[in-house]
Design an enzyme around this catalytic site. Structure first.
Site, PDB file in Angstrom:
ATOM      1  N   ASP A  41       0.853  -1.202   0.000  1.00 21.16           N
ATOM      2  CA  ASP A  41       0.000   0.000   0.000  1.00 21.16           C
ATOM      3  C   ASP A  41       0.887   1.249   0.000  1.00 21.16           C
ATOM      4  OD1 ASP A  41      -2.891   0.829   2.122  1.00 21.16           O
ATOM      5  OD2 ASP A  41      -2.342   1.412   0.088  1.00 21.16           O
ATOM      6  N   TYR A 132      -0.945  -8.455   7.628  1.00 25.30           N
ATOM      7  CA  TYR A 132      -2.182  -9.158   8.027  1.00 25.30           C
ATOM      8  C   TYR A 132      -1.942 -10.595   8.456  1.00 25.30           C
ATOM      9  CZ  TYR A 132      -5.326  -5.269   6.768  1.00 25.30           C
ATOM     10  OH  TYR A 132      -5.987  -4.069   6.724  1.00 25.30           O
TER      11      TYR A 132
HETATM   12  N1  APR Z   1       5.942  -5.282  -4.290  1.00 24.13           N
HETATM   13  C1  APR Z   1       5.467  -6.561  -4.125  1.00 24.13           C
HETATM   14  N2  APR Z   1       5.207  -7.109  -2.931  1.00 24.13           N
HETATM   15  C2  APR Z   1       5.450  -6.345  -1.833  1.00 24.13           C
HETATM   16  C3  APR Z   1       5.930  -5.008  -1.908  1.00 24.13           C
HETATM   17  C4  APR Z   1       6.186  -4.492  -3.211  1.00 24.13           C
HETATM   18  N3  APR Z   1       6.655  -3.237  -3.398  1.00 24.13           N
HETATM   19  N4  APR Z   1       6.046  -4.516  -0.637  1.00 24.13           N
HETATM   20  C5  APR Z   1       5.661  -5.510   0.203  1.00 24.13           C
HETATM   21  N5  APR Z   1       5.303  -6.610  -0.508  1.00 24.13           N
HETATM   22  C6  APR Z   1       4.820  -7.913  -0.023  1.00 24.13           C
HETATM   23  C7  APR Z   1       5.045  -8.258   1.429  1.00 24.13           C
HETATM   24  O1  APR Z   1       6.375  -8.732   1.631  1.00 24.13           O
HETATM   25  C8  APR Z   1       4.008  -9.354   1.603  1.00 24.13           C
HETATM   26  O2  APR Z   1       4.511 -10.574   1.082  1.00 24.13           O
HETATM   27  O3  APR Z   1       3.397  -7.899  -0.156  1.00 24.13           O
HETATM   28  C9  APR Z   1       2.840  -8.892   0.708  1.00 24.13           C
HETATM   29  C10 APR Z   1       1.665  -8.264   1.452  1.00 24.13           C
HETATM   30  O4  APR Z   1       2.148  -7.545   2.579  1.00 24.13           O
HETATM   31  P1  APR Z   1       1.465  -6.146   3.060  1.00 24.13           P
HETATM   32  O5  APR Z   1       1.829  -5.088   2.117  1.00 24.13           O
HETATM   33  O6  APR Z   1       1.839  -5.992   4.508  1.00 24.13           O
HETATM   34  O7  APR Z   1      -0.097  -6.399   2.914  1.00 24.13           O
HETATM   35  P2  APR Z   1      -1.119  -7.179   3.865  1.00 24.13           P
HETATM   36  O8  APR Z   1      -0.486  -8.299   4.609  1.00 24.13           O
HETATM   37  O9  APR Z   1      -2.301  -7.464   2.985  1.00 24.13           O
HETATM   38  O10 APR Z   1      -1.522  -6.084   4.956  1.00 24.13           O
HETATM   39  C11 APR Z   1      -2.282  -4.984   4.537  1.00 24.13           C
HETATM   40  O11 APR Z   1      -0.795  -3.420   5.560  1.00 24.13           O
HETATM   41  O12 APR Z   1       0.281  -1.805   4.369  1.00 24.13           O
HETATM   42  C12 APR Z   1      -0.794  -2.039   5.179  1.00 24.13           C
HETATM   43  O13 APR Z   1      -2.458  -0.443   4.506  1.00 24.13           O
HETATM   44  C13 APR Z   1      -2.102  -1.817   4.476  1.00 24.13           C
HETATM   45  O14 APR Z   1      -3.363  -2.036   6.484  1.00 24.13           O
HETATM   46  C14 APR Z   1      -3.011  -2.699   5.280  1.00 24.13           C
HETATM   47  C15 APR Z   1      -2.128  -3.903   5.588  1.00 24.13           C
END
Ligand code: APR
Length: 180
Positions: A41, A132
């Protein structure tokens, strides 16, 4: 109706940064507020610029929060991707809160929205497996299975890429794809 080989050919796995994707749409792992966060995000809003946040705020004004399992769409701002589909995955609570179905719906509703917008190529992150805390092996199986079943029914989407951020996550998705 596509056969399994056609479907497998359409699903690609790679390690990388989803904000670099040159594709019709990338999917954001958002939260219900749609106002940004960390992880994917944060990366998407940083790379995409304020336009995306403005469109998210407009969606909030019109429709309220984005519930877990649901998806909304904005333009891609400064990204190479034309669109960003923002979906909210489940927060892992030990498997007692229907998390599997909510994760399934996050992928399904993102794909349905993509089809509605004539999107042909779409890239997903590993939804819900970061902040999450959804177990990666379980999430990978749900993600790959949901996408494969959708592609069997809807041939309008030509390519679905999973952009994974580390080796272990990549391996879990590879294992899930091999077991299709
Ligand atoms: N490109 C691809 N994958 C990524 C990137 C990127 N730039 N950055 C992080 N990831 C990976 C993480 O390593 C993980 O494997 O994306 C996956 C999802 O992680 P999160 O971004 O933490 O998403 P999620 O677990 O769904 O949690 C969502 O986190 O960032 C906040 O606003 C968001 O509250 C929401 C929560």
């Amino acid at each position: 109706m596509s056969d399994l080989k056609d479907v497998l050919d359409k699903i690609e796995l790679t390690i990388g940064d989803i904000t670099e994707e040159e594709t019709d749409a990338i999917v954001n792992a958002a939260n219900p507020s749609l106002l940004g966060g960390g992880g994917v995000d944060g990366a998407i809003h940083r790379a995409g610029g304020p336009e995306i946040l403005e469109e998210c705020k407009e969606i909030r004004r019109k429709y309220g929060k984005c519930l877990p399992g649901h998806a909304v769409i904005t333009g891609g701002g400064n990204l190479k991707a034309k669109y960003v589909i923002h979906t909210v995955g489940p927060i892992w609570q030990g498997g007692i809160a229907d998390e599997d179905n909510v994760l399934r719906n996050a992928y399904l509703n993102s794909l349905k929205l993509a089809s509605q917008y004539g999107i042909k190529t779409i890239s997903f992150p590993s939804i819900s497996t970061g902040a999450y805390r959804f177990p990666v092996d379980r999430a990978a199986a749900i993600a790959i299975d949901t996408v494969a079943n959708y592609l069997k029914e809807d041939s309008s989407i030509e390519k679905v890429r999973f952009i994974l951020f580390d080796e272990d996550t990549y391996r879990q998705y590879e294992r899930a794809k091999q077991s299709l």
